[in-house]
Design a protein around this motif. Sequence first.
Motif, PDB file in Angstrom:
ATOM      1  N   GLU A 186      82.261 -44.617 -90.220  1.00  0.00           N
ATOM      2  CA  GLU A 186      82.195 -43.633 -89.328  1.00  0.00           C
ATOM      3  C   GLU A 186      81.323 -44.270 -88.178  1.00  0.00           C
ATOM      4  OE1 GLU A 186      80.101 -39.239 -89.969  1.00  0.00           O
ATOM      5  OE2 GLU A 186      78.750 -40.769 -90.581  1.00  0.00           O
ATOM      6  N   GLN A 187      81.657 -43.984 -86.749  1.00  0.00           N
ATOM      7  CA  GLN A 187      81.012 -44.489 -85.663  1.00  0.00           C
ATOM      8  C   GLN A 187      81.287 -43.804 -84.483  1.00  0.00           C
ATOM      9  OE1 GLN A 187      84.264 -47.506 -84.289  1.00  0.00           O
ATOM     10  NE2 GLN A 187      84.997 -47.228 -86.353  1.00  0.00           N
ATOM     11  N   GLN A 188      80.499 -44.243 -83.309  1.00  0.00           N
ATOM     12  CA  GLN A 188      80.923 -43.392 -82.130  1.00  0.00           C
ATOM     13  C   GLN A 188      82.339 -43.682 -81.720  1.00  0.00           C
ATOM     14  OE1 GLN A 188      78.960 -41.493 -80.095  1.00  0.00           O
ATOM     15  NE2 GLN A 188      77.121 -41.665 -81.341  1.00  0.00           N
ATOM     16  N   VAL A 189      83.044 -42.764 -81.258  1.00  0.00           N
ATOM     17  CA  VAL A 189      84.314 -42.780 -81.010  1.00  0.00           C
ATOM     18  C   VAL A 189      84.561 -42.454 -79.402  1.00  0.00           C
ATOM     19  CG1 VAL A 189      86.829 -42.319 -81.631  1.00  0.00           C
ATOM     20  CG2 VAL A 189      85.136 -42.667 -83.408  1.00  0.00           C
ATOM     21  N   SER A 190      85.694 -43.113 -78.807  1.00  0.00           N
ATOM     22  CA  SER A 190      86.085 -42.781 -77.293  1.00  0.00           C
ATOM     23  C   SER A 190      87.280 -43.057 -77.361  1.00  0.00           C
ATOM     24  CB  SER A 190      85.475 -43.768 -76.450  1.00  0.00           C
ATOM     25  OG  SER A 190      83.970 -43.636 -76.476  1.00  0.00           O
ATOM     26  N   ASP A 245      94.642 -31.427 -78.174  1.00  0.00           N
ATOM     27  CA  ASP A 245      93.514 -30.914 -78.608  1.00  0.00           C
ATOM     28  C   ASP A 245      92.750 -32.119 -79.288  1.00  0.00           C
ATOM     29  OD1 ASP A 245      93.509 -28.434 -77.408  1.00  0.00           O
ATOM     30  OD2 ASP A 245      93.623 -27.550 -79.122  1.00  0.00           O
ATOM     31  N   MET A 246      91.685 -32.699 -79.133  1.00  0.00           N
ATOM     32  CA  MET A 246      91.302 -33.801 -80.068  1.00  0.00           C
ATOM     33  C   MET A 246      90.174 -33.343 -80.748  1.00  0.00           C
ATOM     34  SD  MET A 246      91.043 -37.274 -77.320  1.00  0.00           S
ATOM     35  CE  MET A 246      92.565 -37.729 -76.454  1.00  0.00           C
ATOM     36  N   ILE A 247      90.362 -33.398 -82.085  1.00  0.00           N
ATOM     37  CA  ILE A 247      89.363 -32.775 -83.192  1.00  0.00           C
ATOM     38  C   ILE A 247      88.593 -34.258 -83.714  1.00  0.00           C
ATOM     39  CG2 ILE A 247      89.029 -31.452 -85.119  1.00  0.00           C
ATOM     40  CD1 ILE A 247      91.688 -29.987 -84.337  1.00  0.00           C
ATOM     41  N   PHE A 248      87.321 -34.331 -83.252  1.00  0.00           N
ATOM     42  CA  PHE A 248      86.397 -35.427 -84.001  1.00  0.00           C
ATOM     43  C   PHE A 248      85.762 -34.980 -85.310  1.00  0.00           C
ATOM     44  CE2 PHE A 248      86.527 -36.050 -79.234  1.00  0.00           C
ATOM     45  CZ  PHE A 248      87.040 -37.226 -79.181  1.00  0.00           C
ATOM     46  N   GLY A 301      83.964 -34.613 -93.524  1.00  0.00           N
ATOM     47  CA  GLY A 301      84.923 -33.715 -93.387  1.00  0.00           C
ATOM     48  C   GLY A 301      84.788 -32.452 -92.591  1.00  0.00           C
ATOM     49  N   ARG A 302      83.560 -32.449 -91.862  1.00  0.00           N
ATOM     50  CA  ARG A 302      83.244 -31.187 -91.179  1.00  0.00           C
ATOM     51  C   ARG A 302      83.683 -31.741 -89.641  1.00  0.00           C
ATOM     52  NH1 ARG A 302      81.943 -26.400 -93.127  1.00  0.00           N
ATOM     53  NH2 ARG A 302      80.760 -26.729 -95.261  1.00  0.00           N
ATOM     54  N   ILE A 303      84.115 -30.738 -88.856  1.00  0.00           N
ATOM     55  CA  ILE A 303      84.350 -31.123 -87.339  1.00  0.00           C
ATOM     56  C   ILE A 303      83.105 -31.147 -86.551  1.00  0.00           C
ATOM     57  CG2 ILE A 303      85.616 -30.008 -85.302  1.00  0.00           C
ATOM     58  CD1 ILE A 303      87.738 -28.720 -87.374  1.00  0.00           C
ATOM     59  N   LEU A 304      82.999 -32.359 -85.948  1.00  0.00           N
ATOM     60  CA  LEU A 304      81.757 -32.469 -85.230  1.00  0.00           C
ATOM     61  C   LEU A 304      81.905 -32.051 -83.558  1.00  0.00           C
ATOM     62  CD1 LEU A 304      79.309 -34.244 -84.319  1.00  0.00           C
ATOM     63  CD2 LEU A 304      80.761 -36.189 -83.989  1.00  0.00           C
ATOM     64  N   ARG A 305      83.379 -32.095 -83.143  1.00  0.00           N
ATOM     65  CA  ARG A 305      83.377 -31.593 -81.758  1.00  0.00           C
ATOM     66  C   ARG A 305      85.062 -31.649 -81.392  1.00  0.00           C
ATOM     67  NH1 ARG A 305      84.684 -34.584 -77.000  1.00  0.00           N
ATOM     68  NH2 ARG A 305      83.861 -33.458 -74.990  1.00  0.00           N
ATOM     69  N   GLY A 326      80.769 -37.751 -79.113  1.00  0.00           N
ATOM     70  CA  GLY A 326      79.664 -36.875 -79.209  1.00  0.00           C
ATOM     71  C   GLY A 326      78.680 -37.115 -80.428  1.00  0.00           C
ATOM     72  N   GLY A 327      78.969 -38.039 -81.265  1.00  0.00           N
ATOM     73  CA  GLY A 327      78.160 -38.335 -82.434  1.00  0.00           C
ATOM     74  C   GLY A 327      79.135 -39.009 -83.251  1.00  0.00           C
ATOM     75  N   LEU A 328      78.580 -39.480 -84.499  1.00  0.00           N
ATOM     76  CA  LEU A 328      79.463 -40.125 -85.335  1.00  0.00           C
ATOM     77  C   LEU A 328      80.544 -39.541 -85.947  1.00  0.00           C
ATOM     78  CD1 LEU A 328      76.467 -41.853 -87.216  1.00  0.00           C
ATOM     79  CD2 LEU A 328      77.617 -42.749 -85.263  1.00  0.00           C
ATOM     80  N   ALA A 329      81.628 -40.253 -85.931  1.00  0.00           N
ATOM     81  CA  ALA A 329      82.964 -39.548 -86.282  1.00  0.00           C
ATOM     82  C   ALA A 329      83.810 -40.653 -87.257  1.00  0.00           C
ATOM     83  CB  ALA A 329      83.789 -39.151 -85.207  1.00  0.00           C
ATOM     84  N   LYS A 330      84.362 -40.293 -88.258  1.00  0.00           N
ATOM     85  CA  LYS A 330      85.231 -41.181 -89.050  1.00  0.00           C
ATOM     86  C   LYS A 330      86.782 -41.095 -88.851  1.00  0.00           C
ATOM     87  CE  LYS A 330      86.045 -42.619 -93.869  1.00  0.00           C
ATOM     88  NZ  LYS A 330      85.781 -42.472 -95.275  1.00  0.00           N
TER      89      LYS A 330
END
Length: 161
Positions: free
Chosen positions: A85-89, A100-103, A108-112, A128-132
């Motif tokens: 899990e990390q900040q992703v761009s 549509d980009m689903i972070f 397993g919860r959708i962040l953004r 907008g936060g840590l995403a895997k």
Amino acid sequence: MNSVRNPVLRSFCGWLTALLVVASVAFASGEVRAASFQPLEIVTQSGVQVFSVEIATTEEEKTTGLMYRKELPDGKGMLFDFSPEQQVSMWMKNTYISLDMIFIRADGRILRIAENTEPLSTRIIPSGGLAKGVLEVSAGTAQKYGIRPGDRVAHPLFNGH
């Protein structure tokens, strides 16, 4: 102009040239694909939505993503594995279709959700936060199926799937 006189070398050169032509045509036509397809489910308030997703795990697959493609059918997508899990761009450079980009967080919860991204844009789209993981689907998919931050994604990439 020199010609190759050795028949084995000539055969190899011909084979290599053909391989390079096929690879360049495949790349230019958007036929570069991730290694495998897997089912992925998103549990929303209105029910479970099932997608068939390509998995992008290698650096090459993640770098190329959905670039150069002209269409992405409903129910299809690409899942990017950014473990751990990390900040992703992300960006839309060389991507001809709006997405549509689903972070998605490690649990397993959708962040953004970045909806209706602009094709061919080099604008950075942050998690907008840590995403895997990041799931890319056709633009309008999140609205069509009522996918929202906090919804749960079921796939082996995420804990608690």
